[in-house]
Write a protein that holds these residues in place. Structure first.
Motif, PDB file in Angstrom:
ATOM      1  N   ARG A  84       0.824  -1.216   0.000  1.00 19.25           N
ATOM      2  CA  ARG A  84       0.000   0.000   0.000  1.00 19.25           C
ATOM      3  C   ARG A  84       0.850   1.254   0.000  1.00 19.25           C
ATOM      4  O   ARG A  84       0.426   2.303  -0.463  1.00 19.25           O
ATOM      5  N   ALA A  85       2.016   1.151   0.590  1.00 20.05           N
ATOM      6  CA  ALA A  85       2.860   2.330   0.722  1.00 20.05           C
ATOM      7  C   ALA A  85       4.292   1.892   0.985  1.00 20.05           C
ATOM      8  O   ALA A  85       4.549   0.748   1.383  1.00 20.05           O
ATOM      9  N   GLN A 118       8.173   3.435   2.627  1.00 16.45           N
ATOM     10  CA  GLN A 118       8.981   4.471   3.243  1.00 16.45           C
ATOM     11  C   GLN A 118      10.444   4.176   2.929  1.00 16.45           C
ATOM     12  O   GLN A 118      10.842   3.006   2.833  1.00 16.45           O
ATOM     13  N   TYR A 172       7.871   9.098   2.310  1.00 14.25           N
ATOM     14  CA  TYR A 172       6.721   8.212   2.453  1.00 14.25           C
ATOM     15  C   TYR A 172       5.912   8.361   1.169  1.00 14.25           C
ATOM     16  O   TYR A 172       5.563   9.469   0.768  1.00 14.25           O
ATOM     17  N   ALA A 201       2.575   6.684  -1.079  1.00 14.78           N
ATOM     18  CA  ALA A 201       1.483   5.747  -1.340  1.00 14.78           C
ATOM     19  C   ALA A 201       1.357   5.503  -2.840  1.00 14.78           C
ATOM     20  O   ALA A 201       0.709   4.541  -3.270  1.00 14.78           O
ATOM     21  N   GLU A 234       4.541  -1.278   3.442  1.00 15.97           N
ATOM     22  CA  GLU A 234       3.369  -1.625   4.243  1.00 15.97           C
ATOM     23  C   GLU A 234       2.419  -2.437   3.384  1.00 15.97           C
ATOM     24  O   GLU A 234       2.027  -2.013   2.294  1.00 15.97           O
ATOM     25  N   ASN A 293      -3.415  -3.193   6.991  1.00 15.45           N
ATOM     26  CA  ASN A 293      -3.729  -1.983   7.755  1.00 15.45           C
ATOM     27  C   ASN A 293      -3.376  -2.111   9.234  1.00 15.45           C
ATOM     28  O   ASN A 293      -4.089  -1.609  10.106  1.00 15.45           O
ATOM     29  N   GLY A 315      -0.198  -1.302  10.182  1.00 19.60           N
ATOM     30  CA  GLY A 315       0.993  -0.486  10.367  1.00 19.60           C
ATOM     31  C   GLY A 315       2.261  -1.312  10.338  1.00 19.60           C
ATOM     32  O   GLY A 315       3.326  -0.822  10.696  1.00 19.60           O
ATOM     33  N   LYS A 316       2.151  -2.572   9.909  1.00 15.87           N
ATOM     34  CA  LYS A 316       3.359  -3.403   9.882  1.00 15.87           C
ATOM     35  C   LYS A 316       4.217  -3.007   8.695  1.00 15.87           C
ATOM     36  O   LYS A 316       3.776  -3.032   7.552  1.00 15.87           O
ATOM     37  N   LEU A 317       5.453  -2.638   8.980  1.00 19.21           N
ATOM     38  CA  LEU A 317       6.423  -2.341   7.940  1.00 19.21           C
ATOM     39  C   LEU A 317       7.340  -3.537   7.759  1.00 19.21           C
ATOM     40  O   LEU A 317       7.873  -4.058   8.737  1.00 19.21           O
ATOM     41  N   PHE A 364      10.828  -4.497   6.162  1.00 18.18           N
ATOM     42  CA  PHE A 364      12.034  -3.813   5.697  1.00 18.18           C
ATOM     43  C   PHE A 364      12.821  -4.650   4.713  1.00 18.18           C
ATOM     44  O   PHE A 364      12.866  -5.890   4.811  1.00 18.18           O
ATOM     45  N   TYR A 410       5.062   1.313  18.041  1.00 13.13           N
ATOM     46  CA  TYR A 410       5.641   0.087  17.491  1.00 13.13           C
ATOM     47  C   TYR A 410       7.001  -0.173  18.134  1.00 13.13           C
ATOM     48  O   TYR A 410       7.740   0.746  18.446  1.00 13.13           O
ATOM     49  N   TYR A 447      10.554  -2.298  17.180  1.00 17.54           N
ATOM     50  CA  TYR A 447      11.306  -2.999  16.151  1.00 17.54           C
ATOM     51  C   TYR A 447      12.618  -3.494  16.748  1.00 17.54           C
ATOM     52  O   TYR A 447      13.155  -2.907  17.694  1.00 17.54           O
ATOM     53  N   THR A 490      18.658  -6.348   9.148  1.00 14.90           N
ATOM     54  CA  THR A 490      17.534  -5.476   8.849  1.00 14.90           C
ATOM     55  C   THR A 490      16.615  -5.351  10.069  1.00 14.90           C
ATOM     56  O   THR A 490      16.854  -5.960  11.109  1.00 14.90           O
ATOM     57  N   GLN A 498       9.582  -5.816  12.783  1.00 14.81           N
ATOM     58  CA  GLN A 498       8.596  -5.310  13.726  1.00 14.81           C
ATOM     59  C   GLN A 498       8.242  -6.392  14.738  1.00 14.81           C
ATOM     60  O   GLN A 498       7.993  -7.549  14.368  1.00 14.81           O
ATOM     61  N   ARG A 552      -2.872   3.864  12.094  1.00 12.76           N
ATOM     62  CA  ARG A 552      -2.272   2.528  12.069  1.00 12.76           C
ATOM     63  C   ARG A 552      -1.816   2.109  10.685  1.00 12.76           C
ATOM     64  O   ARG A 552      -0.888   1.350  10.536  1.00 12.76           O
ATOM     65  N   GLY A 553      -2.479   2.581   9.684  1.00 12.96           N
ATOM     66  CA  GLY A 553      -2.118   2.169   8.344  1.00 12.96           C
ATOM     67  C   GLY A 553      -1.879   3.346   7.428  1.00 12.96           C
ATOM     68  O   GLY A 553      -2.441   4.419   7.633  1.00 12.96           O
ATOM     69  N   GLN A 559       5.881   6.426   9.682  1.00 12.73           N
ATOM     70  CA  GLN A 559       6.326   6.036  11.014  1.00 12.73           C
ATOM     71  C   GLN A 559       7.624   6.782  11.326  1.00 12.73           C
ATOM     72  O   GLN A 559       8.527   6.871  10.491  1.00 12.73           O
TER      73      GLN A 559
END
Lengths: 110, 113
Positions: A30-31, A33, A48, A50, A90, A94, A96-98, A100, B34, B36, B43, B46, B97-98, B102
């Motif tokens: 969805r997005a 960073q 950031y 989207a 992400e 929804n 908020g889990k990124l 990496f 959050y 991490y 790397t 989360q 949240r989404g 961050q």
């Protein structure tokens, strides 16, 4: 699960030159960073997105969710640009889990 | 302006000892928070997220727990440290949240011996 493949793992540039970093995603994101991690470990927010393209000074980033990739272009590299660059994407839950990427270690040489 | 603090800056602990790391956000009410973890040279992954006081969701099981006792505070802890817990712990916040930026704190370096 979500996978983020970042390349290259290491990059060496001379001052004044430029290059691009890329992240490919195995699922629809969805997005995205982009961060720079400095020598103290701090994560500095770069972009950031989207969708589309953003530019900030010598940095430009693009996120194409349909084709599942994002890029970070650095031009006119300076010594202070050295560090580790991470993309983080992400997914669709929804939460908020990124997720990496593994990072790109950039070294800028005089 | 929002500020994020983490404490301690660094810790050296023995295997089997307890751990408590803290994170405080100032200047923003009801942030999403959050935790991490970053292995040395690796790397970021989360571990937990929290959308409100008293609610914490685990993302990855690493024999760690998290709590949110106050709106502006997020705690990471364990009763028994493992060698594999060594690394760099970062706290982050976002407005929602989404699909939101961050922002990360300065981190805590942990070495377990």
């Amino acid at each position: 699960g979500d996978q983020v493949e970042q390349s290259p793992s290491a990059l060496s540039l001379h001052e004044g030159t430029g290059s691009a970093l890329r992240c490919n995603f195995t699922t629809t994101m969805r997005a995205v960073q982009w961060f720079q991690q400095n020598s103290r470990g701090s994560l500095i927010n770069l972009f950031y997105l989207a969708s589309g393209t953003k530019e900030n000074g010598r940095l430009k980033s693009t996120f194409n969710s349909k084709e599942s990739y994002s890029t970070l272009h650095i031009r006119d590299a300076q010594l202070e640009d050295s560090g580790t660059y991470f993309c983080a994407a992400e997914g669709g839950t929804n939460t908020g889990k990124l997720t990496f990427g593994d990072g790109t270690v950039l070294t800028v040489k005089p | 302006a929002q500020t994020i603090h983490q404490w301690p800056v660094a810790e050296i602990k023995a295997v089997g000892s307890p751990l408590s790391l803290g994170c405080t956000i100032k200047g923003k009410s009801s942030p999403n928070l959050y935790w991490y973890w970053q292995a040395t040279g690796g790397t970021l992954q989360q571990l937990f997220y929290s959308i409100t006081v008293g609610q914490v969701e685990s993302v990855v099981q690493l024999n760690l727990s998290a709590s949110r006792p106050k709106d502006d505070q997020f705690i990471l802890s364990t009763e028994k440290l493992l060698l594999s817990h060594s690394g760099f712990y970062l706290c982050a916040w976002s407005l929602s949240r989404g699909q939101d930026t961050q922002y990360f704190g300065p981190g805590t370096r942990l070495l377990v011996l």
